[in-house]
Enzyme design. Structure first.
Site, mmCIF file in Angstrom:
data_model
loop_
_atom_site.group_PDB
_atom_site.id
_atom_site.type_symbol
_atom_site.label_atom_id
_atom_site.label_comp_id
_atom_site.label_asym_id
_atom_site.label_seq_id
_atom_site.Cartn_x
_atom_site.Cartn_y
_atom_site.Cartn_z
ATOM 1 N N SER A 256 2.361 -0.441 65.450
ATOM 2 C CA SER A 256 3.170 0.449 66.151
ATOM 3 C C SER A 256 3.819 1.517 65.046
ATOM 4 O O SER A 256 3.540 1.025 63.663
ATOM 5 C CB SER A 256 4.468 -0.276 66.585
ATOM 6 N N TYR B 69 11.461 -6.393 66.526
ATOM 7 C CA TYR B 69 10.265 -5.609 66.815
ATOM 8 C C TYR B 69 9.831 -5.014 65.526
ATOM 9 O O TYR B 69 8.684 -4.969 65.024
ATOM 10 C CB TYR B 69 10.299 -4.666 67.906
HETATM 11 P P1 NAD Z 1 2.281 -4.676 77.981
HETATM 12 O O1 NAD Z 1 3.602 -5.208 78.383
HETATM 13 O O2 NAD Z 1 1.429 -3.672 79.150
HETATM 14 O O3 NAD Z 1 1.216 -5.566 77.542
HETATM 15 C C1 NAD Z 1 1.629 -6.874 76.739
HETATM 16 C C2 NAD Z 1 0.577 -7.967 76.987
HETATM 17 O O4 NAD Z 1 0.764 -9.015 76.323
HETATM 18 C C3 NAD Z 1 0.376 -8.380 78.488
HETATM 19 O O5 NAD Z 1 -0.759 -8.765 78.623
HETATM 20 C C4 NAD Z 1 1.254 -9.731 78.466
HETATM 21 O O6 NAD Z 1 0.655 -10.477 79.376
HETATM 22 C C5 NAD Z 1 0.827 -10.007 77.176
HETATM 23 N N1 NAD Z 1 1.755 -11.021 76.545
HETATM 24 C C6 NAD Z 1 3.353 -11.131 76.517
HETATM 25 N N2 NAD Z 1 3.521 -12.259 75.964
HETATM 26 C C7 NAD Z 1 2.581 -13.069 75.907
HETATM 27 C C8 NAD Z 1 2.313 -14.385 75.220
HETATM 28 N N3 NAD Z 1 3.522 -15.003 75.208
HETATM 29 N N4 NAD Z 1 1.120 -14.745 75.441
HETATM 30 C C9 NAD Z 1 -0.077 -14.304 75.658
HETATM 31 N N5 NAD Z 1 0.345 -12.851 76.145
HETATM 32 C C10 NAD Z 1 1.495 -12.390 76.237
HETATM 33 O O7 NAD Z 1 2.409 -3.679 76.621
HETATM 34 P P2 NAD Z 1 1.677 -2.603 76.006
HETATM 35 O O8 NAD Z 1 2.616 -1.655 75.703
HETATM 36 O O9 NAD Z 1 0.255 -2.689 76.502
HETATM 37 O O10 NAD Z 1 1.692 -3.347 74.425
HETATM 38 C C11 NAD Z 1 0.473 -3.720 73.544
HETATM 39 C C12 NAD Z 1 0.954 -3.879 72.278
HETATM 40 O O11 NAD Z 1 0.985 -2.604 71.774
HETATM 41 C C13 NAD Z 1 2.027 -4.632 71.923
HETATM 42 O O12 NAD Z 1 1.772 -5.277 70.491
HETATM 43 C C14 NAD Z 1 3.135 -3.501 71.673
HETATM 44 O O13 NAD Z 1 4.018 -3.758 70.677
HETATM 45 C C15 NAD Z 1 2.177 -2.514 71.035
HETATM 46 N N6 NAD Z 1 2.566 -1.027 71.178
HETATM 47 C C16 NAD Z 1 2.901 -0.503 72.429
HETATM 48 C C17 NAD Z 1 3.479 0.705 72.375
HETATM 49 C C18 NAD Z 1 3.908 1.544 73.609
HETATM 50 O O14 NAD Z 1 4.431 2.459 73.672
HETATM 51 N N7 NAD Z 1 3.651 1.103 74.842
HETATM 52 C C19 NAD Z 1 3.605 1.414 71.188
HETATM 53 C C20 NAD Z 1 3.442 0.913 70.040
HETATM 54 C C21 NAD Z 1 2.847 -0.315 69.969
#
Ligand code: NAD
Length: 260
Positions: free
Chosen positions: A142, A155
């Site tokens: 991130s 985080y």
């Molecule tokens: P999201 O909530 O849509 O997806 C998260 C995924 O992780 C889902 O499939 C969920 O079921 C799974 N998950 C959560 N807890 C779990 C567990 N205990 N075991 C197995 N799976 C689990 O969120 P996203 O935004 O797509 O996030 C994906 C990644 O991207 C994360 O690591 C997040 O930190 C990172 N990220 C997101 C953003 C953003 O702006 N959305 C920015 C930077 C980084």
């Protein structure tokens, strides 16, 4: 390009992970998808990948807080596909609170899912990659892996840790045909961010639209969300032959967030 390769993408039942799994499948890889959610929706996502891209897709419900389940997930992919060539550690959760109020169990869960799960998955998948002399590991970090924001102690610690862990694995695998890189997105409009915007709107009494713009403009010079598809395209590039010597890097895709 990835025909005959096999990929595991954690946290791929929604958001960025699903986008990455679909892009790898579009490029020819068989994929194991993982994460929580509605059973019928997960099955629909899995069969859509098989139908649209003509690859094999399997689902593992492994909980990323449980090391034994993570090891079993990698073993399942190796048994079903014959190998794990691409590993995308993407599962992640967020919790927002000041340090003195940060619930201990939320700290533990954020560190477990966003950082330790990547350690356990890489520990299990690297031996097979080394044996076959080919592997691509991509860790979804991130902008918070490079800079901090208040109220995100767990985080920010987890994502900084993940960038460091990426570098260590890159060094250890540098001459084994394996690359290990991190992608550092800024704001991507997924369930994880929608929940933060809704919480802000509830607290301020302003509209979700107004809080979306406020959230973007506080951090990103570019007032635009990245998309799961744009993150996925970067992941596919990092799997390509052109990226064979890119390792230990943290790639920002963040609308200028960390340029400041
Ligand atoms: P999201 O909530 O849509 O997806 C998260 C995924 O992780 C889902 O499939 C969920 O079921 C799974 N998950 C959560 N807890 C779990 C567990 N205990 N075991 C197995 N799976 C689990 O969120 P996203 O935004 O797509 O996030 C994906 C990644 O991207 C994360 O690591 C997040 O930190 C990172 N990220 C997101 C953003 C953003 O702006 N959305 C920015 C930077 C980084």
């Amino acid at each position: 390009m990835l025909k005959g390769k096999n990929a595991v993408v954690t946290g791929s039942t929604s958001g960025i992970g699903l986008g990455v799994a679909r892009a790898l499948a579009k490029d020819g890889a068989n994929v194991l998808i993982n994460g929580f959610g509605d059973k019928a929706e997960i099955e629909a996502a899995r069969t859509a990948i098989e139908k649209e891209f003509g690859v094999k897709a399997i689902y593992s419900g492994a909980d990323m807080t449980k090391p034994a389940e993570i090891a079993a997930m990698i073993a399942t992919a190796e048994k079903s596909f014959g190998s794990v060539d691409v590993l995308v550690n993407n599962a992640g959760i967020q919790h927002v609170a000041p340090i003195e109020e940060f619930p201990v169990e939320k700290w533990d869960a954020v560190i477990a899912i966003n950082l330790s799960a990547a350690f356990h998955a890489m520990r299990a998948a690297v031996p097979g990659m080394k044996a076959r002399k080919w592997g691509r590991i991509i860790n979804t970090a991130s902008a918070h892996g490079l800079v901090a924001s208040g109220e995100k102690a767990a985080y920010v610690a987890a994502k900084h840790g993940l960038v460091g862990l990426t570098k260590v694995v890159a060094l250890e695998t540098a001459n084994d045909g394996i690359t290990c890189n991190a992608i550092c997105p800024g704001w991507v409009l997924t369930a994880l961010v929608e929940r933060q915007i809704e919480a802000r709107a509830k607290a301020s009494g302003k509209s979700v639209e107004a809080e979306s713009i406020a959230l973007l403009s506080e951090k990103q010079p570019m007032h635009k969300f990245s998309t799961p598809e744009s993150i996925a395209a970067l992941a596919v590039f990092l799997c390509s032959d052109a990226a064979a010597t890119i390792t230990g890097s943290a790639y920002s895709i963040d609308g200028g967030w960390t340029a400041q």
